[in-house]
Scaffold this motif. Structure first.
Motif, PDB file in Angstrom:
ATOM      1  N   ILE A 164      13.005 -14.204  -1.839  1.00 30.25           N
ATOM      2  CA  ILE A 164      12.286 -12.933  -1.622  1.00 30.25           C
ATOM      3  C   ILE A 164      11.444 -12.538  -2.837  1.00 30.25           C
ATOM      4  O   ILE A 164      10.398 -11.930  -2.717  1.00 30.25           O
ATOM      5  CB  ILE A 164      13.285 -11.827  -1.231  1.00 30.25           C
ATOM      6  N   GLU A 165      11.918 -12.912  -4.035  1.00 30.15           N
ATOM      7  CA  GLU A 165      11.120 -12.575  -5.230  1.00 30.15           C
ATOM      8  C   GLU A 165      10.206 -13.723  -5.664  1.00 30.15           C
ATOM      9  O   GLU A 165       9.066 -13.448  -6.079  1.00 30.15           O
ATOM     10  CB  GLU A 165      12.028 -12.193  -6.395  1.00 30.15           C
ATOM     11  N   PHE A 166      10.654 -14.974  -5.636  1.00 33.12           N
ATOM     12  CA  PHE A 166       9.864 -16.072  -6.204  1.00 33.12           C
ATOM     13  C   PHE A 166       9.770 -17.294  -5.284  1.00 33.12           C
ATOM     14  O   PHE A 166       9.632 -18.424  -5.752  1.00 33.12           O
ATOM     15  CB  PHE A 166      10.433 -16.462  -7.585  1.00 33.12           C
ATOM     16  N   GLY A 193       3.878  -6.365  -3.388  1.00 38.42           N
ATOM     17  CA  GLY A 193       4.647  -7.618  -3.343  1.00 38.42           C
ATOM     18  C   GLY A 193       5.548  -7.734  -2.130  1.00 38.42           C
ATOM     19  O   GLY A 193       5.619  -8.797  -1.503  1.00 38.42           O
ATOM     20  N   HIS A 194       6.246  -6.666  -1.817  1.00 40.51           N
ATOM     21  CA  HIS A 194       7.285  -6.750  -0.769  1.00 40.51           C
ATOM     22  C   HIS A 194       6.853  -6.245   0.602  1.00 40.51           C
ATOM     23  O   HIS A 194       7.250  -6.810   1.622  1.00 40.51           O
ATOM     24  CB  HIS A 194       8.512  -5.915  -1.185  1.00 40.51           C
ATOM     25  N   VAL A 195       6.090  -5.177   0.675  1.00 35.41           N
ATOM     26  CA  VAL A 195       5.899  -4.503   1.969  1.00 35.41           C
ATOM     27  C   VAL A 195       5.048  -5.277   2.978  1.00 35.41           C
ATOM     28  O   VAL A 195       5.403  -5.329   4.162  1.00 35.41           O
ATOM     29  CB  VAL A 195       5.386  -3.061   1.764  1.00 35.41           C
ATOM     30  N   PHE A 200       3.759  -0.568  -7.556  1.00 41.99           N
ATOM     31  CA  PHE A 200       2.803  -1.626  -7.193  1.00 41.99           C
ATOM     32  C   PHE A 200       3.546  -2.907  -6.809  1.00 41.99           C
ATOM     33  O   PHE A 200       3.267  -3.531  -5.780  1.00 41.99           O
ATOM     34  CB  PHE A 200       1.811  -1.910  -8.330  1.00 41.99           C
ATOM     35  N   HIS A 201       4.505  -3.311  -7.623  1.00 41.94           N
ATOM     36  CA  HIS A 201       5.282  -4.521  -7.297  1.00 41.94           C
ATOM     37  C   HIS A 201       5.911  -4.388  -5.911  1.00 41.94           C
ATOM     38  O   HIS A 201       5.821  -5.285  -5.077  1.00 41.94           O
ATOM     39  CB  HIS A 201       6.391  -4.749  -8.325  1.00 41.94           C
ATOM     40  N   ASP A 202       6.513  -3.234  -5.647  1.00 42.96           N
ATOM     41  CA  ASP A 202       7.231  -3.075  -4.372  1.00 42.96           C
ATOM     42  C   ASP A 202       6.289  -2.991  -3.181  1.00 42.96           C
ATOM     43  O   ASP A 202       6.495  -3.660  -2.170  1.00 42.96           O
ATOM     44  CB  ASP A 202       8.124  -1.824  -4.424  1.00 42.96           C
ATOM     45  N   LEU A 203       5.205  -2.207  -3.318  1.00 45.86           N
ATOM     46  CA  LEU A 203       4.312  -2.058  -2.158  1.00 45.86           C
ATOM     47  C   LEU A 203       3.470  -3.320  -1.946  1.00 45.86           C
ATOM     48  O   LEU A 203       3.436  -3.872  -0.850  1.00 45.86           O
ATOM     49  CB  LEU A 203       3.369  -0.858  -2.341  1.00 45.86           C
TER      50      LEU A 203
END
Ligand code: HBI
Ligand code: FE
Length: 285
Positions: free
Chosen positions: A182-184, A141-143, A136-139
């Motif tokens: 990229i993260e925060f 948050g990032h994608v 969930f974080h990767d899809l």
């Protein structure tokens, strides 16, 4: 495989890396779709519904516009369903990994426009917080931002820069830039501050905190200041770095960082909540 060092502290990876020979040399593995339980899909659906209800007014416009491109939201997507839209858009491809992977394979995947997405999902007990990135974080948050051409180009450049940093022994400094952008990362829009960092966008609590709370300090992004600044992996950030646009982020991180790494060594590290003369503070209003 070797324990994964993730930025400021290493922690045992949670994934099943010895999955009967299915984890390849580049640490990618097939997305074992059949292994997901009904509870896993339900967890994803609950996280997606809760988080997508929170993002208006708090997430940046580019994220809001791209979120629907993830497609399905009532179950964990098959990665090829996402790639069918993502690859034609910016050349990026989502690939499955068993969890955190060592820095060189991580950077190598990014440099080749492959985004590593953890293939397992958190348990219902971890609904509000999970230390290690899950699907969930990767899809979520990032994608979505990988559909944005400028941000997608930045991510590829970050991967290439990471391989150079590894050669210079500067991965820890570069991981701080990754962490605080990229993260925060926060971006200043005409109508106010918004989040673009995946760690914020995928967090139910930190999204509001990062953009609205008077507690943390917010600094205009300066790459050297950012790479000097330590961070904590298990609490809200005490410092956020703010950009004016993804183009600015791309331009700030385009030059060769070798001289900046030397400057960081000379100037020394700063605590996550350090107040430092010369910082350009960004106000909430
Ligand atoms: N591995 N799967 C995965 N996802 C990450 O975000 C990740 C990683 N390994 C290392 C890492 N991030 C950070 O240390 C980067 O700064 C390199
Ligand atoms: Fe992440």
């Amino acid at each position: 495989p070797a324990p994964v060092v993730y930025g400021e502290g290493s922690r045992p990876p949670r994934g099943d890396y010895a999955r009967d020979g299915l984890v390849l040399a580049d640490y990618t593995c097939p997305q074992n779709y059949a292994a997901y339980t009904a509870q896993d899909h339900d967890t994803y659906r609950q996280l997606f519904d809760r988080q997508s209800a929170l993002v208006p007014g708090l997430a940046c416009d580019e994220f809001i516009a791209a979120l629907p491109l993830l497609g399905v939201k009532d179950r964990i997507p098959r990665f090829e369903e996402i790639n069918a839209r993502l690859t034609p858009a910016t050349g990026w491809e989502v690939v499955a990994v068993p969890g955190l992977i060592p820095e060189v394979p991580f950077f190598t995947l990014l440099a080749n426009r492959k985004f590593p997405v953890t293939d397992w999902i958190r348990t219902p007990e971890e609904m509000d917080y999970i230390v290690e990135p899950d699907v969930f974080h990767d899809l979520f948050g990032h994608v979505p931002l990988l559909f944005n051409p400028v941000f997608a180009a930045h991510m590829q450049a970050y991967g290439a820069g990471g391989l150079k940093a590894h050669g210079l022994g500067a991965c820890e400094q570069l991981s701080r830039l990754y962490w605080y952008t990229i993260e925060f990362g926060l971006v200043r829009q005409a109508d106010g501050l918004r989040a673009y960092g995946a760690g914020i966008l995928s967090s139910s609590g930190e999204l509001q905190h990062s953009v609205r709370s008077p507690e943390p300090q917010r600094l205009a992004l300066d790459v050297t200041r950012c790479m000097r600044t330590r961070y904590k992996i298990d609490s809200y950030q005490q410092t956020y770095f703010v950009i004016d646009s993804f183009q600015q982020l791309f331009d700030l991180t385009a030059p060769d960082f070798t001289p900046l790494y030397a400057q960081v060594q000379t100037l020394g590290e700063l605590a996550a909540d350090a107040r430092n003369a010369g910082d350009t503070l960004v106000s909430l209003a």
